[in-house]
Design an enzyme around this catalytic site. Structure first.
Site, PDB file in Angstrom:
ATOM      1  N   THR A 132       0.843  -1.187   0.000  1.00  0.00           N
ATOM      2  CA  THR A 132       0.000   0.000   0.000  1.00  0.00           C
ATOM      3  C   THR A 132       0.883   1.243   0.000  1.00  0.00           C
ATOM      4  O   THR A 132       1.935   1.264   0.634  1.00  0.00           O
ATOM      5  CB  THR A 132      -0.946   0.012   1.221  1.00  0.00           C
ATOM      6  OG1 THR A 132      -1.765   1.184   1.183  1.00  0.00           O
ATOM      7  CG2 THR A 132      -0.169  -0.001   2.532  1.00  0.00           C
ATOM      8  N   HIS A 175       2.441 -11.600  14.296  1.00  0.00           N
ATOM      9  CA  HIS A 175       3.540 -12.143  15.090  1.00  0.00           C
ATOM     10  C   HIS A 175       3.326 -13.625  15.440  1.00  0.00           C
ATOM     11  O   HIS A 175       4.244 -14.297  15.912  1.00  0.00           O
ATOM     12  CB  HIS A 175       3.687 -11.338  16.385  1.00  0.00           C
ATOM     13  CG  HIS A 175       5.102 -11.249  16.886  1.00  0.00           C
ATOM     14  ND1 HIS A 175       6.065 -12.185  16.586  1.00  0.00           N
ATOM     15  CD2 HIS A 175       5.720 -10.326  17.679  1.00  0.00           C
ATOM     16  CE1 HIS A 175       7.204 -11.863  17.159  1.00  0.00           C
ATOM     17  NE2 HIS A 175       7.024 -10.738  17.834  1.00  0.00           N
TER      18      HIS A 175
END
Length: 426
Positions: free
Chosen positions: A336, A388
């Site tokens: 993006t 994560h």
């Protein structure tokens, strides 16, 4: 009378919104002519007339319809109104392929063309096209150019949306305010949230609530890429018919980094990790209806020119609401670019079920230290948000550092490593 029903647009989509009618009630339409625009939770698409005839509109604009609901009816037995041309003919005079059973139509000879009457003086006055095809009178255009006024911020009051002199002067006298708008009002207005905006809202909240999202930052010196673009952009455009933008450099660098750090290109499916041996890169595009993410398939196998062509194609389709469901599904990693809007730094949100997203930002000249000396360089902050649960800190940071290295040494984008090291097999 035949029914035009809401078509199925995807396995998980059960309803759509009728955005607008493109024809009028009772209007005679041709076969395959676009009559309406619908919006699902993922895309906007058009509906065509299945037969030629008179249109009877059943659905209403803004209404939510189920798949299979009757959208409109067409009276195929209605007489064609006088002055309405028949379906177009093929070059040999036969009926067009859209309606092969239609009889051939022979046009009557056209009368001799009469000389056009001279246009009035006002109509002959030149019109200057301001940016974004906004029309302005010569005086207004001169002021816009001289004062460097953003033509899109000016409210035109002339015929057919033409900007007049006093419109520009009003904009200069009251910057940031729409002329004629009442000040200090306390009015509110409500608008129904579109299906696309609902989907964007739901997915963003889902990403925040279902992933262990973390963001790591770095910065890249864009001097080498900018110098390369300046040197070769004209030859590149002449050779390939498309401009050499930043997206191809970032996409290439991302693909190499993803192949070196496969966890960044994977996702969690239940109790399993799904790894991809290919890079389907989703490109975040701001479309009129909201944010969409069309996909560049097998970007790792494409050339710089192929990537640029695909970016232009997908961006154009996004602006025109022409993206298909297939073009927006199945990406493995997202890029993006908030820099096009002036963003200096941000934390992008993961595009689930993907596990990471790269955020590009504004290029800004800043003082940096190079070999003990303070120099001015065009710098860009990069951000990688990642899940994560699947990607460790070492992998995310190394992934971003690898992108930085490739962009600061664009000659490595050919092999994914230093050409001399490749030569020496090091």
């Amino acid at each position: 009378m035949i029914d035009i029903k809401v078509p199925a647009v995807g396995e998980s989509i059960s309803e759509v919104t009728l955005v607008k009618w493109l024809k009028q009630q009772g209007q005679y339409v041709e076969r395959d002519e676009v009559i309406a625009e619908l919006e699902s939770e993922k895309a906007t698409f058009e509906v065509n007339a299945e037969k030629a005839g008179t249109l009877d509109m059943v659905g209403k604009e803004g209404e939510t319809l189920k798949i299979g609901d009757v959208l409109a009816r067409i009276d195929e037995n209605a007489a064609r109104p006088e002055g309405v041309a028949a379906a177009p003919l093929a070059a040999d005079g036969a009926a067009s392929a859209a309606d092969p059973s239609a009889p051939a139509v022979v046009e009557p000879p056209k009368p001799a063309k009469q000389p056009a009457a001279p246009a009035p003086a006002a109509a002959r006055a030149p019109v200057t096209a301001a940016p974004n095809d906004i029309k302005a009178t010569p005086v207004a255009a001169a002021i816009i150019t001289d004062k460097k006024v953003d033509a899109t911020s000016i409210t035109p009051s002339g015929a057919n949306g033409k900007i007049l002199k006093h419109d520009v002067l009003e904009a200069l006298a009251h910057p940031g305010r729409t002329p004629g708008k009442e000040l200090f009002t306390r009015q509110d207005r409500r608008e129904k949230m579109s299906n696309l905006r609902k989907t964007v809202s739901r997915r963003l909240v889902e990403a925040k609530n279902t992933t262990a999202m973390l963001t790591t930052f770095n910065e890249v010196d864009m001097s080498a890429v900018m110098a390369l673009r300046t040197k070769y952009k004209d030859k590149f455009k002449e050779k390939h018919g498309v401009g050499l933008g930043f997206m191809s450099f970032f996409t290439k660098a991302t693909c190499y980094a993803l192949q070196e750090w496969p966890a960044v290109n994977a996702y969690i499916d239940g109790d399993e990790l799904v790894y991809h041996d290919y890079c389907d890169i989703s490109i975040a595009v701001s479309a009129p209806k909201g944010l969409v993410v069309p996909v560049i398939r097998n970007a790792e196998s494409l050339s710089m020119a192929d990537i640029e062509k695909k970016v232009v194609e997908l961006a154009a389709k996004a602006r025109d609401n022409k993206l298909s469901m297939e073009e927006m599904q199945g990406g493995t990693f997202t890029i993006t670019n908030g820099g096009v809007f002036g963003s200096l730094m941000s934390t992008p949100i993961i595009n689930i079920p993907q596990s990471a997203i790269l955020g590009m930002h504004k290029i800004e000249e800043r003082p940096v230290v190079v070999n003990g000396q303070i120099v001015i360089r065009p710098m860009m902050y990069l951000a990688v948000s990642y899940d994560h649960r699947i990607i460790d800190g070492r992998e995310s940071v190394s992934f971003l550092v690898r992108i930085k290295e490739l962009l600061e040494n664009p000659d490595q984008l050919l092999f994914g490593k230093d050409p001399l090291k490749a030569l020496l097999e090091l």
